[in-house]
Design a protein around this motif. Sequence first.
Motif, PDB file in Angstrom:
ATOM      1  N   GLN A 100       0.803  -1.224   0.000  1.00 46.44           N
ATOM      2  CA  GLN A 100       0.000   0.000   0.000  1.00 46.44           C
ATOM      3  C   GLN A 100       0.834   1.272   0.000  1.00 46.44           C
ATOM      4  OE1 GLN A 100      -3.261  -1.013   2.454  1.00 46.44           O
ATOM      5  NE2 GLN A 100      -4.048   1.064   2.562  1.00 46.44           N
ATOM      6  N   CYS A 101       2.101   1.191   0.441  1.00 45.74           N
ATOM      7  CA  CYS A 101       2.843   2.440   0.608  1.00 45.74           C
ATOM      8  C   CYS A 101       3.563   2.974  -0.639  1.00 45.74           C
ATOM      9  CB  CYS A 101       3.791   2.360   1.798  1.00 45.74           C
ATOM     10  SG  CYS A 101       4.925   0.970   1.742  1.00 45.74           S
ATOM     11  N   PRO A 102       4.011   2.150  -1.594  1.00 47.65           N
ATOM     12  CA  PRO A 102       4.764   2.744  -2.717  1.00 47.65           C
ATOM     13  C   PRO A 102       4.090   3.958  -3.377  1.00 47.65           C
ATOM     14  CG  PRO A 102       4.990   0.386  -2.782  1.00 47.65           C
ATOM     15  CD  PRO A 102       3.986   0.679  -1.688  1.00 47.65           C
ATOM     16  N   ILE A 138      -5.271  -1.357   6.420  1.00 44.10           N
ATOM     17  CA  ILE A 138      -4.858  -0.039   6.894  1.00 44.10           C
ATOM     18  C   ILE A 138      -3.335  -0.038   6.834  1.00 44.10           C
ATOM     19  CG2 ILE A 138      -4.887   1.612   8.804  1.00 44.10           C
ATOM     20  CD1 ILE A 138      -7.344   0.063   9.888  1.00 44.10           C
ATOM     21  N   GLU A 139      -2.769   0.931   6.131  1.00 44.91           N
ATOM     22  CA  GLU A 139      -1.313   0.985   6.012  1.00 44.91           C
ATOM     23  C   GLU A 139      -0.803   2.178   6.801  1.00 44.91           C
ATOM     24  OE1 GLU A 139       0.609  -1.186   4.496  1.00 44.91           O
ATOM     25  OE2 GLU A 139       2.484  -0.181   3.951  1.00 44.91           O
ATOM     26  N   ILE A 140       0.072   1.903   7.755  1.00 48.06           N
ATOM     27  CA  ILE A 140       0.673   2.947   8.581  1.00 48.06           C
ATOM     28  C   ILE A 140       2.072   3.169   8.050  1.00 48.06           C
ATOM     29  CG2 ILE A 140       1.334   3.548  10.940  1.00 48.06           C
ATOM     30  CD1 ILE A 140      -0.806   1.669  11.944  1.00 48.06           C
ATOM     31  N   GLY A 153       9.477   3.394   7.596  1.00 51.81           N
ATOM     32  CA  GLY A 153       8.903   2.128   8.040  1.00 51.81           C
ATOM     33  C   GLY A 153       7.444   2.067   7.641  1.00 51.81           C
ATOM     34  N   CYS A 154       6.868   0.879   7.657  1.00 51.61           N
ATOM     35  CA  CYS A 154       5.448   0.760   7.374  1.00 51.61           C
ATOM     36  C   CYS A 154       4.875  -0.462   8.073  1.00 51.61           C
ATOM     37  CB  CYS A 154       5.175   0.713   5.873  1.00 51.61           C
ATOM     38  SG  CYS A 154       5.836  -0.731   5.031  1.00 51.61           S
ATOM     39  N   SER A 155       3.566  -0.411   8.269  1.00 56.52           N
ATOM     40  CA  SER A 155       2.887  -1.511   8.942  1.00 56.52           C
ATOM     41  C   SER A 155       1.547  -1.725   8.264  1.00 56.52           C
ATOM     42  CB  SER A 155       2.682  -1.155  10.421  1.00 56.52           C
ATOM     43  OG  SER A 155       1.939  -2.167  11.068  1.00 56.52           O
TER      44      SER A 155
HETATM   45 ZN    ZN Z   1       4.337  -0.719   3.206  1.00 54.86          ZN
END
Ligand code: ZN
Length: 504
Positions: free
Chosen positions: A310-312, A359-361, A462-464
């Motif tokens: 989800q983060c890129p 949910i992407e943190i 970082g990501c979660s």
């Molecule tokens: Zn991520």
Amino acid sequence: MFVRFALNADLHFSRELPPEAVEAVAKTVQEANTTLFRRGVPAEATEEQIGKITRWSADGSVVSLKIESGPYTRAHDALFRFRRSIVRAMGRHRLGLRDIRITAFRVLLPDELPDAAIPKVPFITTVHRLPGAVELELDCSASDLENRVPDRIVRLIEEKKEALSYGGKVEHWELVFESGAKPRVYSGNPTEEMLARGWIRHGASRGQWIYAPQAVQLFRALEKIVIDEIVTPLGFSEMIFPKLVPWEVWMRSGHAKGVYPEIYYVCTPKTRDPAYWEEIADYFKVTGKVPVEQIRERLDGPIGGMCYAQCPPFWPFVQGETLANDSLPVLVFDRSGTSHRYESGGIHGIERVDEFHRIEILWLGTAEQTIETADRLHEAYVRVFEDLLDLEWRSAKVTPWFMAQEGMVGGSGSAEVGTRDYEAYLPYSDSWLEFQNVSVNGNKYPKGFNVKIQSGADCWSGCSGIGLERWTAAFLAQKGFDLSKWPEAVARLVGEPKEVFRFL
Ligand code: ZN
Ligand code: ATP
Ligand code: MG
């Protein structure tokens, strides 16, 4: 033994070289071999490890070179260093360099490599197996060489060889935390029971569910716990990340190195002119069938794919920027849409699907800030799983293949880079399900997207990823469907399941 490179190149000049120019070539070659190619080479390098012009000739307007090297001032680097000085030297004789043609390029790898370690890329034209070594012939243009194609091929072969030595294992796994056993109140398969109760039905597409109000009540309750107990108290702010990801993003995030088998690809129409599409629409009107093959011919792309990690697609927001010290750490999250993965035969219940909700943190800052944020998140998760959800769970450090390959783990100063998986026990299958993770990604993304910090400190992130299907599957598998047996906080947030549909 070390890797060796050898190339033959023809340098085409604007006119025939007069004798005094040929003399100047001799002098330039001599200087290159004795000084130019030695710049930046460590003192302990031996003679044959350093790039050298081992043969040259001038014929008409063409200067032909043979360059050989070991790992230092590799033959192709030597060629471009030489280009600068020969252009200067020939300029004095009013000769211009018109073209560089690579007539041969060979790489000798001192290793009996398995066939599977040699990539099938168009540049490799021949593979010779020698005792204790493999020689590759490459077909590369000068611009391929400037783009460091030979170096990338050598590195890729090393990566493939290493991946083969893992023996198919994707991750290294190391237990960090265990909640211990919790009372067992249910042993059913939650997906089957949700289906039986009408909480979910299969969507029309593979690995896709339609969630009825009862299921969504539980989804939203879990989401509210994430927001109220984790994201808000820790100071994360909501953003909306795109859900269609073009190649440019995956090239920078590194996903372009291997995500292909699991992508949902996205195409665009060649044109939005209705006349161009009329035949397709008419075919459907007449036959009731959609002519997929004819549609394919009218498409451009794929331009990329649907959201995978989800983060890129967040990163273009900060791409090329320098972050002010006093804005750090930046703490954000996204819950704005679905993620899509082609899981093929792996589809299972609601826990492994092709379309899921997560949910992407995401956070970024200095290395210290990034690690500290991961630690604080971990503490918040422990509180939620222990005190609110009362789960039987564990967490483990895992090293994904791409990081192991990039040497990001275990190197000096990078001990904290890596992923922690959170797993819940599933009584019905006596197995563990990864329901979320926390990753400290080091400088991987800031480097890929060229993000800096005002102080000059290395930028980390970082990501979660919190999978709502996975949280739901874990919770229901352990707590069952009798709301009176649920942890009080969850039961209160969910309320009485609403029976909106009645079928005859
Ligand atoms: Zn991520
Ligand atoms: P797995 O090993 O189970 O395939 P993964 O390592 O591919 O998981 P990540 O890429 O780490 O998963 O994704 C982060 C989170 O996204 C997971 O912890 C999970 O909550 C969720 N997730 C990933 N793939 C799926 C899926 N196919 N269905 C539902 N949730 C998923
Ligand atoms: Mg997976």
